[in-house]
Motif scaffolding. Sequence first.
Motif, PDB file in Angstrom:
ATOM      1  N   GLY A   1     -55.921   9.747 -29.154  1.00 56.34           N
ATOM      2  CA  GLY A   1     -56.652   9.310 -27.966  1.00 56.34           C
ATOM      3  C   GLY A   1     -57.018  10.447 -27.025  1.00 56.34           C
ATOM      4  O   GLY A   1     -57.713  10.246 -26.026  1.00 56.34           O
ATOM      5  N   THR A   2     -56.574  11.666 -27.350  1.00 55.34           N
ATOM      6  CA  THR A   2     -56.890  12.828 -26.500  1.00 55.34           C
ATOM      7  C   THR A   2     -58.375  13.182 -26.614  1.00 55.34           C
ATOM      8  O   THR A   2     -58.923  13.217 -27.718  1.00 55.34           O
ATOM      9  N   VAL A   3     -58.998  13.430 -25.448  1.00 57.95           N
ATOM     10  CA  VAL A   3     -60.405  13.830 -25.439  1.00 57.95           C
ATOM     11  C   VAL A   3     -60.498  15.230 -24.837  1.00 57.95           C
ATOM     12  O   VAL A   3     -60.641  15.393 -23.631  1.00 57.95           O
ATOM     13  N   PRO A   4     -60.387  16.277 -25.676  1.00 53.70           N
ATOM     14  CA  PRO A   4     -60.429  17.642 -25.144  1.00 53.70           C
ATOM     15  C   PRO A   4     -61.830  18.009 -24.672  1.00 53.70           C
ATOM     16  O   PRO A   4     -62.815  17.419 -25.126  1.00 53.70           O
ATOM     17  N   GLY A   5     -61.890  18.967 -23.742  1.00 58.01           N
ATOM     18  CA  GLY A   5     -63.194  19.491 -23.327  1.00 58.01           C
ATOM     19  C   GLY A   5     -63.858  20.160 -24.513  1.00 58.01           C
ATOM     20  O   GLY A   5     -63.190  20.723 -25.382  1.00 58.01           O
ATOM     21  N   GLU A   6     -65.179  20.113 -24.563  1.00 54.97           N
ATOM     22  CA  GLU A   6     -65.897  20.657 -25.719  1.00 54.97           C
ATOM     23  C   GLU A   6     -65.649  22.150 -25.890  1.00 54.97           C
ATOM     24  O   GLU A   6     -65.484  22.641 -27.017  1.00 54.97           O
ATOM     25  N   GLU A   7     -65.607  22.862 -24.770  1.00 58.07           N
ATOM     26  CA  GLU A   7     -65.419  24.310 -24.851  1.00 58.07           C
ATOM     27  C   GLU A   7     -64.041  24.650 -25.423  1.00 58.07           C
ATOM     28  O   GLU A   7     -63.913  25.498 -26.298  1.00 58.07           O
ATOM     29  N   GLU A   8     -63.032  23.935 -24.916  1.00 57.48           N
ATOM     30  CA  GLU A   8     -61.670  24.178 -25.384  1.00 57.48           C
ATOM     31  C   GLU A   8     -61.542  23.821 -26.867  1.00 57.48           C
ATOM     32  O   GLU A   8     -60.946  24.564 -27.652  1.00 57.48           O
ATOM     33  N   PHE A   9     -62.120  22.679 -27.249  1.00 58.21           N
ATOM     34  CA  PHE A   9     -62.039  22.248 -28.646  1.00 58.21           C
ATOM     35  C   PHE A   9     -62.743  23.253 -29.562  1.00 58.21           C
ATOM     36  O   PHE A   9     -62.245  23.621 -30.637  1.00 58.21           O
ATOM     37  N   THR A  10     -63.912  23.711 -29.116  1.00 61.24           N
ATOM     38  CA  THR A  10     -64.672  24.684 -29.914  1.00 61.24           C
ATOM     39  C   THR A  10     -63.877  25.968 -30.111  1.00 61.24           C
ATOM     40  O   THR A  10     -63.869  26.550 -31.200  1.00 61.24           O
ATOM     41  N   ALA A  11     -63.189  26.396 -29.059  1.00 65.80           N
ATOM     42  CA  ALA A  11     -62.395  27.625 -29.154  1.00 65.80           C
ATOM     43  C   ALA A  11     -61.259  27.460 -30.166  1.00 65.80           C
ATOM     44  O   ALA A  11     -61.006  28.343 -30.995  1.00 65.80           O
ATOM     45  N   LEU A  12     -60.574  26.305 -30.123  1.00 63.89           N
ATOM     46  CA  LEU A  12     -59.464  26.063 -31.054  1.00 63.89           C
ATOM     47  C   LEU A  12     -59.988  25.943 -32.492  1.00 63.89           C
ATOM     48  O   LEU A  12     -59.405  26.480 -33.436  1.00 63.89           O
ATOM     49  N   LEU A  13     -61.121  25.260 -32.635  1.00 63.17           N
ATOM     50  CA  LEU A  13     -61.737  25.113 -33.953  1.00 63.17           C
ATOM     51  C   LEU A  13     -62.151  26.478 -34.509  1.00 63.17           C
ATOM     52  O   LEU A  13     -61.992  26.762 -35.705  1.00 63.17           O
ATOM     53  N   THR A  14     -62.669  27.336 -33.641  1.00 65.30           N
ATOM     54  CA  THR A  14     -63.071  28.687 -34.062  1.00 65.30           C
ATOM     55  C   THR A  14     -61.853  29.483 -34.527  1.00 65.30           C
ATOM     56  O   THR A  14     -61.926  30.223 -35.515  1.00 65.30           O
ATOM     57  N   GLU A  15     -60.718  29.284 -33.852  1.00 65.49           N
ATOM     58  CA  GLU A  15     -59.479  29.959 -34.282  1.00 65.49           C
ATOM     59  C   GLU A  15     -59.090  29.542 -35.695  1.00 65.49           C
ATOM     60  O   GLU A  15     -58.706  30.372 -36.518  1.00 65.49           O
ATOM     61  N   VAL A  16     -59.175  28.246 -35.951  1.00 65.97           N
ATOM     62  CA  VAL A  16     -58.821  27.736 -37.289  1.00 65.97           C
ATOM     63  C   VAL A  16     -59.781  28.308 -38.334  1.00 65.97           C
ATOM     64  O   VAL A  16     -59.367  28.775 -39.404  1.00 65.97           O
ATOM     65  N   CYS A  17     -61.072  28.303 -38.011  1.00 67.11           N
ATOM     66  CA  CYS A  17     -62.064  28.830 -38.963  1.00 67.11           C
ATOM     67  C   CYS A  17     -61.875  30.328 -39.186  1.00 67.11           C
ATOM     68  O   CYS A  17     -62.039  30.825 -40.307  1.00 67.11           O
ATOM     69  N   ALA A  18     -61.531  31.053 -38.122  1.00 70.60           N
ATOM     70  CA  ALA A  18     -61.317  32.503 -38.248  1.00 70.60           C
ATOM     71  C   ALA A  18     -60.094  32.782 -39.128  1.00 70.60           C
ATOM     72  O   ALA A  18     -60.102  33.710 -39.946  1.00 70.60           O
ATOM     73  N   ASP A  19     -59.064  31.961 -38.960  1.00 67.12           N
ATOM     74  CA  ASP A  19     -57.858  32.118 -39.776  1.00 67.12           C
ATOM     75  C   ASP A  19     -58.190  31.910 -41.256  1.00 67.12           C
ATOM     76  O   ASP A  19     -57.796  32.705 -42.131  1.00 67.12           O
ATOM     77  N   LEU A  20     -58.961  30.873 -41.548  1.00 66.01           N
ATOM     78  CA  LEU A  20     -59.321  30.609 -42.947  1.00 66.01           C
ATOM     79  C   LEU A  20     -60.266  31.685 -43.487  1.00 66.01           C
ATOM     80  O   LEU A  20     -60.168  32.070 -44.659  1.00 66.01           O
ATOM     81  N   THR A  21     -61.176  32.163 -42.635  1.00 67.91           N
ATOM     82  CA  THR A  21     -62.089  33.238 -43.052  1.00 67.91           C
ATOM     83  C   THR A  21     -61.292  34.449 -43.505  1.00 67.91           C
ATOM     84  O   THR A  21     -61.572  35.062 -44.542  1.00 67.91           O
ATOM     85  N   ARG A  22     -60.271  34.772 -42.729  1.00 66.29           N
ATOM     86  CA  ARG A  22     -59.413  35.904 -43.070  1.00 66.29           C
ATOM     87  C   ARG A  22     -58.697  35.662 -44.413  1.00 66.29           C
ATOM     88  O   ARG A  22     -58.597  36.559 -45.254  1.00 66.29           O
ATOM     89  N   GLN A  23     -58.237  34.438 -44.620  1.00 68.53           N
ATOM     90  CA  GLN A  23     -57.554  34.113 -45.884  1.00 68.53           C
ATOM     91  C   GLN A  23     -58.510  34.211 -47.068  1.00 68.53           C
ATOM     92  O   GLN A  23     -58.141  34.679 -48.152  1.00 68.53           O
ATOM     93  N   LEU A  24     -59.759  33.767 -46.870  1.00 67.12           N
ATOM     94  CA  LEU A  24     -60.760  33.876 -47.935  1.00 67.12           C
ATOM     95  C   LEU A  24     -61.052  35.345 -48.231  1.00 67.12           C
ATOM     96  O   LEU A  24     -61.175  35.749 -49.388  1.00 67.12           O
TER      97      LEU A  24
ATOM     98  N   SER B   1     -54.615  25.959 -42.666  1.00 67.98           N
ATOM     99  CA  SER B   1     -54.436  26.412 -41.292  1.00 67.98           C
ATOM    100  C   SER B   1     -54.279  25.198 -40.399  1.00 67.98           C
ATOM    101  O   SER B   1     -54.790  24.117 -40.713  1.00 67.98           O
ATOM    102  N   PHE B   2     -53.555  25.335 -39.287  1.00 62.46           N
ATOM    103  CA  PHE B   2     -53.552  24.277 -38.273  1.00 62.46           C
ATOM    104  C   PHE B   2     -53.165  24.856 -36.920  1.00 62.46           C
ATOM    105  O   PHE B   2     -52.512  25.888 -36.834  1.00 62.46           O
ATOM    106  N   ARG B   3     -53.631  24.197 -35.878  1.00 64.57           N
ATOM    107  CA  ARG B   3     -53.388  24.625 -34.503  1.00 64.57           C
ATOM    108  C   ARG B   3     -53.188  23.388 -33.638  1.00 64.57           C
ATOM    109  O   ARG B   3     -53.795  22.349 -33.903  1.00 64.57           O
ATOM    110  N   GLN B   4     -52.380  23.551 -32.592  1.00 65.41           N
ATOM    111  CA  GLN B   4     -52.196  22.460 -31.635  1.00 65.41           C
ATOM    112  C   GLN B   4     -52.986  22.761 -30.369  1.00 65.41           C
ATOM    113  O   GLN B   4     -52.965  23.885 -29.854  1.00 65.41           O
ATOM    114  N   GLY B   5     -53.686  21.743 -29.860  1.00 61.60           N
ATOM    115  CA  GLY B   5     -54.465  21.913 -28.639  1.00 61.60           C
ATOM    116  C   GLY B   5     -53.745  21.350 -27.424  1.00 61.60           C
ATOM    117  O   GLY B   5     -52.712  20.667 -27.557  1.00 61.60           O
ATOM    118  N   ASP B   6     -54.263  21.648 -26.241  1.00 60.81           N
ATOM    119  CA  ASP B   6     -53.685  21.118 -24.999  1.00 60.81           C
ATOM    120  C   ASP B   6     -53.802  19.599 -24.989  1.00 60.81           C
ATOM    121  O   ASP B   6     -54.850  19.050 -25.325  1.00 60.81           O
TER     122      ASP B   6
END
Lengths: 385, 385
Positions: free
Chosen positions: A233-256, A155-160
Amino acid sequence: MSVTAPRGFRAAGVVAGLKDSGTRDLAIVVNDGPSRAAAAVFTRNRVKAAPVLWSEQVLNGGRVRAVVLNSGGANACTGAPGFQDTHATAEKAAELLADSAGEIAVCSTGLIGERLPMDALLPGMDKAVAELSRGDGGLAAADAIRTTDSVGKISFRQGDGGYMIGAMAKGAGMLAPSLATMLCVITTDADLPADTLDRALRAATRVTFDRLDSDGCMSTNDTVLLMASGATGTVPGEEEFTALLTEVCADLTRQLLVDAEGASKAIAIEVVGAASEDDAVTVGRSIARNNLLKCAIHGEDPNWGRVLSAIGTTDAVFEPDQLNVAINGVWVCRNGSFGDDRDKVDMRPRDVTITADLSAGPHSATVWTSDLTADYVHENSAYST
Amino acid sequence: MSVTAPRGFRAAGVVAGLKDSGTRDLAIVVNDGPSRAAAAVFTRNRVKAAPVLWSEQVLNGGRVRAVVLNSGGANACTGAPGFQDTHATAEKAAELLADSAGEIAVCSTGLIGERLPMDALLPGMDKAVAELSRGDGGLAAADAIRTTDSVGKISFRQGDGGYMIGAMAKGAGMLAPSLATMLCVITTDADLPADTLDRALRAATRVTFDRLDSDGCMSTNDTVLLMASGATGTVPGEEEFTALLTEVCADLTRQLLVDAEGASKAIAIEVVGAASEDDAVTVGRSIARNNLLKCAIHGEDPNWGRVLSAIGTTDAVFEPDQLNVAINGVWVCRNGSFGDDRDKVDMRPRDVTITADLSAGPHSATVWTSDLTADYVHENSAYST
């Protein structure tokens, strides 16, 4: 692309000869920086495999240069010699990368209770490091960590701001709480310190991998590792990063979930109306682990009595005569008794949703599981022989 | 002989027409006294069937004149109308026996979530009461409470001083803690008060039915009822009576185990070296519920890694590197790692013994379970259709 979608990472997957099948069985993922901040979550099983004991120590430092992963053997319940094998693996990777073994994580998956063939694994590492690449390496690594997985999971996602999160996972049986039994490596080229990565990873896995429970069995080897190169060098906000990371984990959870051993149905158990989120998860897990219900779903039988029976074994807040249950949207149980006609439930789709309303509060949670099939029995009764 | 082995009891089992199969489905056991002291243990599931809710009230009085049992429907999750059906059943029995409904216990077993066909059940009771006997009635009653049981289960023992304990039970699936899912009626012609019967029954079931866990699923209907007629006038010591009662319960537990749905192996899990009996039971249950291990045993694979993995999920006192596991007497795991050659384990017999030594104390307990088979899946995926 998988773990090499973000910049700053190279990977490889090779045939070391650990598996009788002759397929890829050794992977390595290298973080070329400039940062090497990292975080991980591990199995909560008290019987931990040697690579888990090793990697826990590595992660205490919050820095990971590379992770070596093998299928073809779990290196669990192998005593001090097994721990020495993991140590030797990290030392070999450190030597090849001209780095410190203290920043090399190790993951293993396969049968418990057997030593790894180090005379195959160590030479395989030379080969893997020689093949490290950004191009094909990510997919080859995802392929090399498969055991009974029918497909590689990525899985992969692009962040702001242009940063990426990439990931690969394996896991097809023994998917249970405290992580589905699985190995997962997640990479990012965002620039975040280890403590932020740790919080984000715990938040993301708590509502994804942690709520996948294919057969109630908790592995000795579960590891989810998150590595940040900081290459953009991008420093995303923690909330935004957590949301994107959760999307990636949810995608993999579904695949599992859809690749669970022998499964013919992917079951989402939505618990609503709970007095607390903990209650919702407890009830969801109890339903997810009910073998009789899992057999019924396999037989396309909307047997809501078995749902109530499973709820009744928990200590969650509810009154038996206020329980409601819907299966695929039909409220077959209302107020603890029969509701709408069960013949209206269409059980044919692969996806099945069971909604359990506890009528006790505003909280909810979803737990995922699969059905119990003769194929599951066949696959797991012949696994080590 | 079963429940009519002791003096003072009559029984019957008839075809009321509750089951499509046309076989016996309604039983009654009557205590003709002079005593009618009784005790019972019920399911700990919070979703309780109507007959459990009714019988709990009856047992509060410590006296039971008769018990009516039906297969062909659990009368669970049937709301207030279902409770009225149970009440009507007790009233009908009271009328036929010229006695009080408040001393008539009721037990039901079968599918959850459907009303009982009272227009068949009530006329069936006339027939059953007409056929009450000491001779054939006991076996007919044991036959009438079967669901997926392949055979009726009965047991009896003679105590010092000439008194008897007799019993019948049913249960083949959903065998789980807080009683194997089952109905069991035990009779005695000893003369003991209700509080002594209660203590003896709790002591006996705690180490027998409570430790049988075929599939981890706890029923809504479990009932074990003990009735004393006092017909011999013998007053056994409590300790002696409890020991004999435990023998009867252990005999029935064994019968339930070997008849578990779809099972091909009867597995005894002996946990030794535990810091407490509770720890031993907790570890035994965790092993008994591990689907992967149960599949492995089915495949005659002495997969001790799955035993350790199951132990590791508990909070019992142990150190992972001090765990020892024997399968059928071969110590395949020593000190948390591989021990004697697993090829020495003879997995062919139907009886399999797994010994888990926690090396943490002097306590022990045995939990019984069965293997997980494709037949279990088939039987339970087609049950309600």
